[in-house]
Design an enzyme around this catalytic site. Structure first.
Site, PDB file in Angstrom:
ATOM      1  N   ASP A 294      30.778  31.114  43.539  1.00  0.00           N
ATOM      2  CA  ASP A 294      31.848  31.758  42.775  1.00  0.00           C
ATOM      3  C   ASP A 294      31.073  33.127  42.047  1.00  0.00           C
ATOM      4  O   ASP A 294      29.922  33.018  41.586  1.00  0.00           O
ATOM      5  CB  ASP A 294      32.140  30.934  41.137  1.00  0.00           C
ATOM      6  CG  ASP A 294      33.422  31.242  40.619  1.00  0.00           C
ATOM      7  OD1 ASP A 294      34.304  31.780  41.507  1.00  0.00           O
ATOM      8  OD2 ASP A 294      33.462  31.306  39.236  1.00  0.00           O
ATOM      9  N   GLU A 342      32.439  34.154  47.367  1.00  0.00           N
ATOM     10  CA  GLU A 342      33.849  34.385  46.693  1.00  0.00           C
ATOM     11  C   GLU A 342      33.661  35.692  46.183  1.00  0.00           C
ATOM     12  O   GLU A 342      33.199  36.450  45.272  1.00  0.00           O
ATOM     13  CB  GLU A 342      33.944  33.658  45.520  1.00  0.00           C
ATOM     14  CG  GLU A 342      35.274  33.585  44.714  1.00  0.00           C
ATOM     15  CD  GLU A 342      35.244  34.780  43.745  1.00  0.00           C
ATOM     16  OE1 GLU A 342      35.910  35.878  43.914  1.00  0.00           O
ATOM     17  OE2 GLU A 342      34.654  34.787  42.519  1.00  0.00           O
ATOM     18  N   ASP A 399      42.660  29.651  40.575  1.00  0.00           N
ATOM     19  CA  ASP A 399      42.922  30.563  39.842  1.00  0.00           C
ATOM     20  C   ASP A 399      44.206  31.225  40.060  1.00  0.00           C
ATOM     21  O   ASP A 399      45.038  32.191  39.121  1.00  0.00           O
ATOM     22  CB  ASP A 399      41.958  31.931  39.634  1.00  0.00           C
ATOM     23  CG  ASP A 399      40.752  31.347  38.860  1.00  0.00           C
ATOM     24  OD1 ASP A 399      40.967  30.321  38.231  1.00  0.00           O
ATOM     25  OD2 ASP A 399      39.617  31.891  39.234  1.00  0.00           O
TER      26      ASP A 399
END
Length: 503
Positions: A294, A342, A399
Site C-alpha cells: 500500500d 499500489e 477505497d
C-alpha cells in the site's frame, strides 16, 4: 505472470452467525466459490489486530494476527470449547459491531485457553511451544505490549504510566513476572490465529487459489513496533510524532488524507540493513503468496505533514529510501519479490522508474478511467485500451464506492461515455465492468465482492477522509448463487484467465 483473476474481500466481510467473518467454515466455502467460479486469487486487507477506529490499516502490530478472525467453529473442532459455548448474542448480519464482537469473542478465547490447558494433546502442546519459539522475534514484544494495553484499559501506549510507556527495564520485568497469565493468553491467541490461518491457506492451495495480502508502508503509532523501537520513528521525547504520514489532496479527498502514522527514520533503518522491513516482509510471505504494498509511491517520496495540522493540505514531499530498501529485501528474500505496487495517487517519474526497475505490476482502477482523471476520457491510463501486461486491473478497491454506488452519482456525460465504451445499456453495469477487466491485457484482474454481487453504496467498505462507518460491511450467504459463479467462470474462461487453461 500467468493471466488470472480473483476477488477482493476482507475476511471480516464473510457471512456467519458470530458477528464478523472469520477463518472457519464460511472462509472455506468462499474458497470453494472462488474455485467454482474459475478464480485463482483471493485478495484481502491487512490481517493484523485493529486499533484506531477498527481500521486494518492501523494495526497494533506489523506481525500479529487479528484475534477477531479466530473461528469459534474451529475452536470447537479442536476440542477446546464446548458446543454450549457457541451461543452468541443476536449480532447483526449485515455489519460488524466491533465492540460487541470483541467482548464476546475475547471471553470465548479465554475459555478456549482453559480448555487447551486441560485437554490439549501432547502434539498440540508441542505445536504451541514450537510456535512460540519460532515467532519469538516479535511475539514476546507484542504479548507484553498488548497485555499492558489491556492493563491500561486499551489506551494508547503514550497514555500509560511513564515507567511502562518509556520502557523502564525493571518496571517491565517486574510487571511481566507478576502477569505471566496475561502474557500466556496473548501467546495463545496468536497461536490459534496462525494455526487456523495455516489450515485455510492449505485449503486454498489445494483448490488452486492463491492469497494476496496487503502491507501498509507505514505502521500505526499505537503499535508494538513503535513502542518497542521508538528510535525507528520521528518522535519527541514523550513518544509523540512530530510529523505524520498522509497524502495531499487528490481524487479521493479535496483536503488530502491525514493518516496520522509516524514517519520512519530511514537512515536509522538503513544502518542495520533494513532488518525490520526484511523480517516484516518475510513474515507476511509466510501467510500469503503475493503482497500488495500500500502507498508504494512513499518509497520514492512521501508526504510529510506537521503533526499539529488538522488536514493534509499543508505538507511537503520528502525523499524515501528508494532502491536501497529493495536491494536489501532482494538480497535477503530473493530477486523476484512477489509484490503488487499500489501506485495510485500523485505518481511521478521516479515512482514509475522504481516500480519498473523492480519489474512490479502497478494498479489500474477502471472507475477512474471513466471519470477522465488522467488526461481526459479516452487518454486515461486506467482505461483498458491503455493497459500493459505487467498490471493489476481493478473494477474498484476498498477505497472506492461499489460500481453501482459509483454509477448512481455520475452525471449524464460520464454515464453516456461509459456505456458507449463498454457497449452497454447500463442495465448490468457491474458485469460490464467485470468483463472489461477480464478482457484487459493486464496479467491480473480483480474485483471487489460487492461488484460481483451487484450491490450499491450501502456496501462501501471505506470512505477515505471519513472517520466513522467504515470497515463494517458483510454479505449474506444467500446473496451468492451458483448462477453468478457459473457466469463469472464462463467470462474468465472466455478471456483466458482460468487457473487451469485446459478447463
Amino acid at each position: 505472470m500467468h493471466r488470472t483473476s480473483g476477488i477482493l474481500l476482507h475476511p471480516t466481510s464473510l457471512p456467519g452467525p458470530y458477528g464478523i467473518g472469520d477463518l472457519g467454515p464460511t472462509a472455506h466455502r468462499f474458497i470453494d466459490f472462488l474455485a467454482g467460479a474459475g478464480q485463482g486469487l483471493w485478495q484481502m486487507l491487512p490481517l493484523g489486530p485493529t486499533g484506531y477506529q477498527d481500521s486494518p490499516y492501523q494495526c497494533t502490530s506489523a506481525y500479529a494476527g487479528n484475534p477477531l478472525l479466530i473461528s469459534p467453529d474451529l475452536l470447537l473442532q479442536a476440542g477446546w470449547i464446548q458446543e454450549s459455548d457457541l451461543d452468541p448474542p443476536e449480532f447483526t448480519r449485515d455489519q460488524v459491531d466491533f465492540g460487541a464482537v470483541h467482548l464476546w469473542k475475547h471471553d470465548l478465547i479465554q475459555r478456549a485457553m482453559s480448555g487447551f490447558k486441560a485437554d490439549a494433546t501432547a502434539a498440540d502442546r508441542d505445536d504451541f511451544a514450537y510456535f512460540c519459539e519460532t515467532h519469538r522475534i516479535w511475539l514476546e514484544d507484542f504479548a507484553l505490549y498488548h497485555a499492558l494495553k489491556v492493563y491500561h484499559e486499551l489506551r494508547p501506549w503514550t497514555s500509560w504510566a511513564p515507567e511502562f510507556a518509556l520502557r523502564n527495564p525493571k518496571a517491565l520485568a517486574d510487571w511481566s513476572k507478576a502477569n505471566q497469565g496475561e502474557l500466556e493468553l496473548q501467546r495463545f491467541i496468536q497461536y490459534v490465529f496462525f494455526r487456523q490461518w495455516g489450515e485455510l491457506r492449505a485449503y486454498a492451495k489445494a483448490r488452486g487459489v492463491h492469497l494476496i495480502g496487503d502491507m501498509p508502508i507505514f505502521v500505526a503509532h499505537d503499535s508494538s513496533e513503535v513502542w518497542t523501537h521508538p528510535e525507528w520513528f520521528v518522535l519527541d521525547d514523550c513518544g509523540h510524532p512530530t510529523v505524520i504520514a498522509g497524502v495531499p489532496p487528490d481524487y479521493f479527498s479535496s483536503t488530502g488524507q491525514r493518516w496520522g502514522n509516524p514517519l520512519y527514520r530511514w537512515e536509522t533503518l538503513a544502518a542495520d540493513g533494513y532488518s525490520f522491513w526484511v523480517e516484516r516482509l518475510r513474515r507476511v510471505l509466510e501467510l500469503v503468496d503475493l503482497v500488495r504494498i500500500d502507498h508504494f509511491r512513499g518509497f520514492a517520496a512521501y508526504w510529510e505533514i506537521p503533526a499539529a495540522e488538522e488536514t493534509a493540505i499543508s505538507g511537503r514531499w520528502v525523499p524515501g529510501p528508494g532502491m536501497a530498501l529493495f536491494d536489501a529485501l532482494r538480497t535477503a528474500l530473493g530477486d523476484d519479490l512477489p509484490l503488487i505496487a499500489e501506485d495510485l495517487g500523485v505518481i511521478t517519474e521516479d515512482v514509475e522508474a522504481l516500480r519498473d526497475d523492480l519489474k512490479l505490476p502497478g494498479m489500474a482502477v477502471l472507475q477512474f478511467g471513466f471519470e477522465g482523471t488522467e488526461g481526459g476520457f479516452g487518454r486515461s491510463a486506467f482505461l483498458p485500451h491503455n493497459h500493459r501486461r505487467r498490471l493489476a486491473v481493478y473494477t474498484g478497491t476498498h477505497d472506492n464506492n461499489s460500481l453501482l454506488g459509483w454509477w448512481a452519482t455520475k452525471d449524464a456525460a460520464i454515464q453516456h461515455n461509459t456505456c458507449v465504451y463498454l457497449n452497454s445499456n447500463g442495465e448490468e453495469l457491474h458485469w460490464d465492468f467485470i468483463r472489461a477487466a477480464l478482457s484487459s491485457v493486464a496479467a491480473l484482474a480483480l474485483f471487489p465482492m460487492q461488484d460481483v454481487l451487484g450491490l450499491g453504496a450501502e456496501a462501501c467498505m471505506n470512505r477515505p477522509g471519513t472517520a466513522d462507518g467504515n470497515w463494517v460491511w458483510r454479505y449474506r450467504e444467500e446473496m451468492v448463487s451458483e448462477a453468478s459463479a457459473a457466469r463469472l467462470r464462463e467470462l474468465t474462461r472466455l478471456y483466458g484467465r482460468l487457473p487451469h487453461p485446459l478447463d
